[in-house]
Design a protein around this motif. Structure first.
Motif, short mmCIF file in Angstrom:
data_model
loop_
_atom_site.label_atom_id
_atom_site.label_comp_id
_atom_site.label_asym_id
_atom_site.label_seq_id
_atom_site.Cartn_x
_atom_site.Cartn_y
_atom_site.Cartn_z
N HIS A 81 0.85 -1.18 0.00
CA HIS A 81 0.00 0.00 0.00
C HIS A 81 0.90 1.25 0.00
CE1 HIS A 81 -4.06 -1.71 1.17
NE2 HIS A 81 -3.26 -2.75 1.18
N GLY A 82 0.55 2.21 -0.82
CA GLY A 82 1.22 3.50 -0.80
C GLY A 82 0.17 4.56 -1.00
N ALA A 83 0.27 5.68 -0.28
CA ALA A 83 -0.79 6.67 -0.29
C ALA A 83 -1.00 7.27 -1.69
CB ALA A 83 -0.50 7.78 0.72
N LEU A 84 0.08 7.54 -2.41
CA LEU A 84 -0.08 8.15 -3.74
C LEU A 84 -0.67 7.16 -4.73
CD1 LEU A 84 0.22 10.55 -5.60
CD2 LEU A 84 2.57 9.83 -6.07
N LEU A 85 -0.15 5.95 -4.77
CA LEU A 85 -0.69 4.94 -5.68
C LEU A 85 -2.15 4.64 -5.35
CD1 LEU A 85 -0.51 2.79 -7.87
CD2 LEU A 85 0.51 1.24 -6.18
N ASP A 86 -2.46 4.51 -4.06
CA ASP A 86 -3.83 4.20 -3.68
C ASP A 86 -4.79 5.33 -4.02
OD1 ASP A 86 -2.91 1.79 -2.81
OD2 ASP A 86 -3.34 2.10 -0.69
N SER A 87 -4.34 6.58 -3.87
CA SER A 87 -5.21 7.71 -4.21
C SER A 87 -5.42 7.78 -5.72
CB SER A 87 -4.66 9.02 -3.67
OG SER A 87 -3.38 9.31 -4.20
N GLU A 88 -4.40 7.43 -6.51
CA GLU A 88 -4.55 7.41 -7.97
C GLU A 88 -5.52 6.31 -8.40
OE1 GLU A 88 -0.13 9.08 -9.28
OE2 GLU A 88 -0.46 6.93 -9.02
N LEU A 89 -5.39 5.13 -7.79
CA LEU A 89 -6.32 4.04 -8.11
C LEU A 89 -7.74 4.39 -7.69
CD1 LEU A 89 -4.18 0.94 -7.02
CD2 LEU A 89 -4.81 1.57 -9.36
N LEU A 90 -7.88 4.98 -6.49
CA LEU A 90 -9.21 5.35 -6.01
C LEU A 90 -9.84 6.41 -6.90
CD1 LEU A 90 -11.49 5.08 -3.99
CD2 LEU A 90 -10.29 6.70 -2.49
N ALA A 91 -9.04 7.34 -7.41
CA ALA A 91 -9.58 8.35 -8.32
C ALA A 91 -10.16 7.70 -9.57
CB ALA A 91 -8.49 9.35 -8.70
N ASP A 92 -9.45 6.71 -10.13
CA ASP A 92 -9.96 5.98 -11.30
C ASP A 92 -11.24 5.23 -10.95
OD1 ASP A 92 -7.91 6.86 -12.95
OD2 ASP A 92 -6.66 5.10 -12.60
N VAL A 93 -11.25 4.59 -9.78
CA VAL A 93 -12.44 3.87 -9.33
C VAL A 93 -13.61 4.83 -9.14
CG1 VAL A 93 -13.44 2.66 -7.34
CG2 VAL A 93 -11.25 1.91 -8.29
N TRP A 94 -13.35 5.97 -8.50
CA TRP A 94 -14.42 6.94 -8.24
C TRP A 94 -15.04 7.44 -9.54
CZ3 TRP A 94 -17.54 8.29 -4.52
CH2 TRP A 94 -18.25 9.49 -4.63
N LEU A 95 -14.22 7.76 -10.51
CA LEU A 95 -14.74 8.23 -11.80
C LEU A 95 -15.55 7.13 -12.48
CD1 LEU A 95 -11.63 10.22 -13.08
CD2 LEU A 95 -13.81 11.17 -12.32
N ALA A 96 -15.10 5.87 -12.34
CA ALA A 96 -15.85 4.77 -12.93
C ALA A 96 -17.17 4.53 -12.20
CB ALA A 96 -15.00 3.49 -12.90
N MET A 97 -17.15 4.60 -10.87
CA MET A 97 -18.37 4.36 -10.09
C MET A 97 -19.43 5.41 -10.35
SD MET A 97 -17.64 2.86 -6.28
CE MET A 97 -16.85 4.33 -5.65
N THR A 98 -19.01 6.63 -10.60
CA THR A 98 -19.95 7.75 -10.76
C THR A 98 -20.20 8.09 -12.22
OG1 THR A 98 -18.14 9.35 -10.52
CG2 THR A 98 -19.35 8.73 -8.53
N ARG A 99 -19.69 7.29 -13.13
CA ARG A 99 -19.82 7.60 -14.56
C ARG A 99 -21.28 7.55 -15.01
NH1 ARG A 99 -15.89 4.31 -16.90
NH2 ARG A 99 -14.43 5.98 -16.40
N GLY A 100 -22.10 6.70 -14.39
CA GLY A 100 -23.51 6.62 -14.78
C GLY A 100 -24.23 7.93 -14.58
N GLN A 101 -23.90 8.66 -13.51
CA GLN A 101 -24.53 9.96 -13.27
C GLN A 101 -24.20 10.92 -14.40
OE1 GLN A 101 -23.09 11.29 -9.49
NE2 GLN A 101 -23.81 9.50 -8.40
N GLU A 102 -22.94 10.92 -14.82
CA GLU A 102 -22.51 11.81 -15.89
C GLU A 102 -23.20 11.45 -17.19
OE1 GLU A 102 -18.27 13.15 -17.89
OE2 GLU A 102 -18.63 11.06 -17.42
#
Length: 237
Positions: free
Chosen positions: A152-173
């Motif tokens: 686990h690394g904070a920068l890598l995890d935040s980058e992965l989470l950003a991709d996940v967040w955009l994917a999870m919320t893509r339906g709204q867009e």
């Protein structure tokens, strides 16, 4: 509102037991795009990590000794997150540590500097009830490669989470964009599309649709030995 996807690593599980931050990172999203602007800080916690925590992040006491203590970088953290929506996976864990570090050195709690804090774990559980919703599971579900994530690394995890967040919320867009195809669409002062429900097409049931619906209700009434609720509400029973 600006969005910051943030993650931390710590020496242990609870700041009330004297555990401290060792790493904090965040990546910026604007208009649903990663901007490339990010924060990444290692900090010297002044203590050893618990063996379990060290196995997760791999940041040794010797490695962290070359970095400043957290009190020297708090202003940098505030400048990066101030006024933004901060998205954190399992937010109560990270915010408890951040609030503890901030208040320890005479600052207001971390959360007071954010426009809002959004827990992406809560969002994922609502979207995928009964399924595993940790970061690895979400990466797998949304086809986001995390093969390079050994520790686990904070920068890598935040980058992965950003991709996940955009994917999870893509339906709204996509839903908003499907209503917003013309040049005459207006935007509000935040730059977001303003939804005009009056432009939605009205689709009426065909005679074939109505006949199929009637047959379904009759079959339902026969099976239940009672009129269908739809007929009762329409006063047709």
């Amino acid at each position: 509102m600006r969005q910051i996807v943030l993650d931390t690593e710590t020496t242990g599980l609870d700041p009330d037991d004297g555990h401290r931050l060792v790493e904090i990172a965040g990546v910026e999203i604007a208009n649903r795009q990663l901007t490339g602007n990010h924060l990444h800080l290692y900090v010297n916690p002044g203590r050893d990590s618990d063996p379990e925590a060290l196995a997760v992040h791999g940041l040794t006491t010797e490695f962290l000794a070359q970095y400043p203590p957290v009190e020297q970088v708090i202003d940098e953290i505030i400048a990066f997150v101030k006024g933004a929506e901060v998205i954190i996976h399992n937010a109560p864990f990270d915010t408890k540590f951040l609030d503890a570090e901030f208040t320890r050195f005479g600052y207001a709690p971390f959360s007071s500097f954010c426009g809002k804090i959004t827990d992406s774990l809560v969002y994922a559980r609502e979207l995928h009830p009964g399924k595993r919703n940790n970061l690895d599971a979400l990466c797998d579900r949304y086809g986001i490669s995390n093969e390079h994530r050994v520790l686990h690394g904070a920068l890598l995890d935040s980058e992965l989470l950003a991709d996940v967040w955009l994917a999870m919320t893509r339906g709204q867009e996509s839903l908003l964009m499907s209503f917003d195809r013309h040049d005459d669409n207006q935007k509000d002062q935040s730059g977001l599309a303003r939804f005009d429900a009056s432009r939605l097409p009205i689709l009426y049931a065909t005679e074939q649709d109505q006949a199929a619906h009637r047959a379904y209700l009759d079959k339902l009434a026969e099976s239940n030995k009672a009129p269908a609720l739809w007929d009762s509400l329409e006063g047709k029973a």
